[in-house]
Design an enzyme around this catalytic site. Sequence first.
Site, PDB file in Angstrom:
ATOM      1  N   LEU A   1       0.424   3.684  -2.184  1.00 47.15           N
ATOM      2  CA  LEU A   1       0.809   3.439  -3.573  1.00 47.15           C
ATOM      3  C   LEU A   1       1.419   4.665  -4.242  1.00 47.15           C
ATOM      4  O   LEU A   1       1.029   5.799  -3.972  1.00 47.15           O
ATOM      5  CB  LEU A   1      -0.408   2.980  -4.367  1.00 47.15           C
ATOM      6  CG  LEU A   1      -1.095   1.722  -3.819  1.00 47.15           C
ATOM      7  CD1 LEU A   1      -2.320   1.387  -4.669  1.00 47.15           C
ATOM      8  CD2 LEU A   1      -0.138   0.541  -3.780  1.00 47.15           C
TER       9      LEU A   1
ATOM     10  N   GLY B   1       5.373   3.712  -9.075  1.00 48.39           N
ATOM     11  CA  GLY B   1       6.039   2.408  -9.253  1.00 48.39           C
ATOM     12  C   GLY B   1       5.035   1.276  -9.150  1.00 48.39           C
ATOM     13  O   GLY B   1       4.989   0.377 -10.004  1.00 48.39           O
ATOM     14  N   HIS B   2       4.205   1.324  -8.108  1.00 48.82           N
ATOM     15  CA  HIS B   2       3.152   0.313  -7.967  1.00 48.82           C
ATOM     16  C   HIS B   2       2.190   0.363  -9.157  1.00 48.82           C
ATOM     17  O   HIS B   2       1.789  -0.665  -9.697  1.00 48.82           O
ATOM     18  CB  HIS B   2       2.327   0.568  -6.705  1.00 48.82           C
ATOM     19  CG  HIS B   2       3.077   0.481  -5.419  1.00 48.82           C
ATOM     20  ND1 HIS B   2       3.281   1.574  -4.610  1.00 48.82           N
ATOM     21  CD2 HIS B   2       3.660  -0.561  -4.781  1.00 48.82           C
ATOM     22  CE1 HIS B   2       3.940   1.194  -3.523  1.00 48.82           C
ATOM     23  NE2 HIS B   2       4.198  -0.089  -3.601  1.00 48.82           N
TER      24      HIS B   2
ATOM     25  N   GLY C   1       0.801  -1.218   0.000  1.00 44.30           N
ATOM     26  CA  GLY C   1       0.000   0.000   0.000  1.00 44.30           C
ATOM     27  C   GLY C   1       0.832   1.265   0.000  1.00 44.30           C
ATOM     28  O   GLY C   1       2.031   1.245  -0.266  1.00 44.30           O
TER      29      GLY C   1
ATOM     30  N   SER D   1       7.522   3.890  -0.973  1.00 42.60           N
ATOM     31  CA  SER D   1       6.582   4.389   0.044  1.00 42.60           C
ATOM     32  C   SER D   1       7.353   5.050   1.175  1.00 42.60           C
ATOM     33  O   SER D   1       6.851   5.950   1.839  1.00 42.60           O
ATOM     34  CB  SER D   1       5.742   3.235   0.590  1.00 42.60           C
ATOM     35  OG  SER D   1       5.100   2.568  -0.474  1.00 42.60           O
TER      36      SER D   1
HETATM   37  P1  AMP Z   1       5.927  -2.606  -1.676  1.00 40.22           P
HETATM   38  O1  AMP Z   1       4.567  -2.013  -1.513  1.00 40.22           O
HETATM   39  O2  AMP Z   1       7.038  -1.656  -1.385  1.00 40.22           O
HETATM   40  O3  AMP Z   1       6.073  -3.944  -0.984  1.00 40.22           O
HETATM   41  O4  AMP Z   1       6.090  -2.919  -3.224  1.00 40.22           O
HETATM   42  C1  AMP Z   1       5.139  -3.704  -3.916  1.00 40.22           C
HETATM   43  C2  AMP Z   1       5.692  -4.026  -5.278  1.00 40.22           C
HETATM   44  O5  AMP Z   1       5.958  -2.817  -5.982  1.00 40.22           O
HETATM   45  C3  AMP Z   1       7.023  -4.795  -5.214  1.00 40.22           C
HETATM   46  O6  AMP Z   1       7.054  -5.777  -6.244  1.00 40.22           O
HETATM   47  C4  AMP Z   1       8.029  -3.714  -5.454  1.00 40.22           C
HETATM   48  O7  AMP Z   1       9.235  -4.187  -6.011  1.00 40.22           O
HETATM   49  C5  AMP Z   1       7.287  -2.824  -6.438  1.00 40.22           C
HETATM   50  N1  AMP Z   1       7.856  -1.483  -6.428  1.00 40.22           N
HETATM   51  C6  AMP Z   1       8.069  -0.673  -5.357  1.00 40.22           C
HETATM   52  N2  AMP Z   1       8.660   0.477  -5.725  1.00 40.22           N
HETATM   53  C7  AMP Z   1       8.836   0.396  -7.072  1.00 40.22           C
HETATM   54  C8  AMP Z   1       9.407   1.258  -8.053  1.00 40.22           C
HETATM   55  N3  AMP Z   1       9.922   2.451  -7.738  1.00 40.22           N
HETATM   56  N4  AMP Z   1       9.416   0.837  -9.337  1.00 40.22           N
HETATM   57  C9  AMP Z   1       8.911  -0.370  -9.680  1.00 40.22           C
HETATM   58  N5  AMP Z   1       8.369  -1.221  -8.808  1.00 40.22           N
HETATM   59  C10 AMP Z   1       8.321  -0.857  -7.521  1.00 40.22           C
END
Ligand code: AMP
Length: 280
Positions: free
Chosen positions: A30, A33-34, A28, A183
């Site tokens: 978001l 990237g997400h 979350g 995040s």
């Molecule tokens: P998180 O919410 O941080 O656990 O991330 C969820 C998904 O989003 C994971 O697969 C992360 O690798 C991806 N993610 C997070 N930040 C980025 C970003 N800047 N670019 C691409 N994917 C991202």
Amino acid sequence: MQVIRTIAAFKAARRARAGSLGFVPTMGYLHQGHLALVRRCRAENDATAVSIFVNPTQFSPQEDLARYPRDEERDLRLLREVGTDLVFLPPPEEVYPPGFNTWVEVLGVTERLEGAHRPGHFRGVATVVAKLFNIVEPTRAYFGQKDAQQVVVIQKLVADLTMNLEVVVCPTVREPDGLAMSSRNVYLDPEQRRAALVLFRALELARTLYAGGERSADRIRARMTHLIQEEPRARIDYISLADPRTLGELSEIRGGVLVSLAVRIGATRLIDNVVLGVEQ
Ligand code: AMP
């Protein structure tokens, strides 16, 4: 968009759908990237599911679980705008009911880098991802290259346990100045935000040295270390030049190399990486 909070209701909604289902697991808060993962997922599947779950078991007691940023309303608005079919938003006790006592542990590739600095982190990640895959039953699951070691761990998990889905890796999305979206960037005050750019600058230095023919991982690591040490707000956790598949540390680069780093800016721990010499 269906917002679902229980496993039973999610399974029922999933079974009601024919065709391919893509899945984006998140914690979350978001950002773009997400949302890039969600867009790619939408383009490649008949339907898209996103989970929002701040997984307590991947945080150690000293880490930022309690203050991890959350904004459910905003997240749901963004997911609705991008076009999401199913959102899974379970409370912790739905995922970890009393008596929960089964863990998924990927050995080897979890021992270095993030695994070495965050004991138990990947056990929590592998366990929750395995459980989410069982609930969601996705055709494809989408992960960001931003968390490079996580990608290697999930690919190994899926291969070793013969899970019936495809893992899709998406490029890291960055702010206009190069900072990888995260995040956790919300923790940074303006001075720290400026200092945080040192991660990207160190990766760009590695890229430039590699493009100029440098193949000594030791020399690249030393130059990156020096650059980051010039930023007084930065504390290095690790700088690694590793084999992109085994994550074994390199001293000479022969094939491709995963250049990754973890740096603390004040109390905020940031990670970033770039892969050099491999078609992605
Ligand atoms: P998180 O919410 O941080 O656990 O991330 C969820 C998904 O989003 C994971 O697969 C992360 O690798 C991806 N993610 C997070 N930040 C980025 C970003 N800047 N670019 C691409 N994917 C991202």
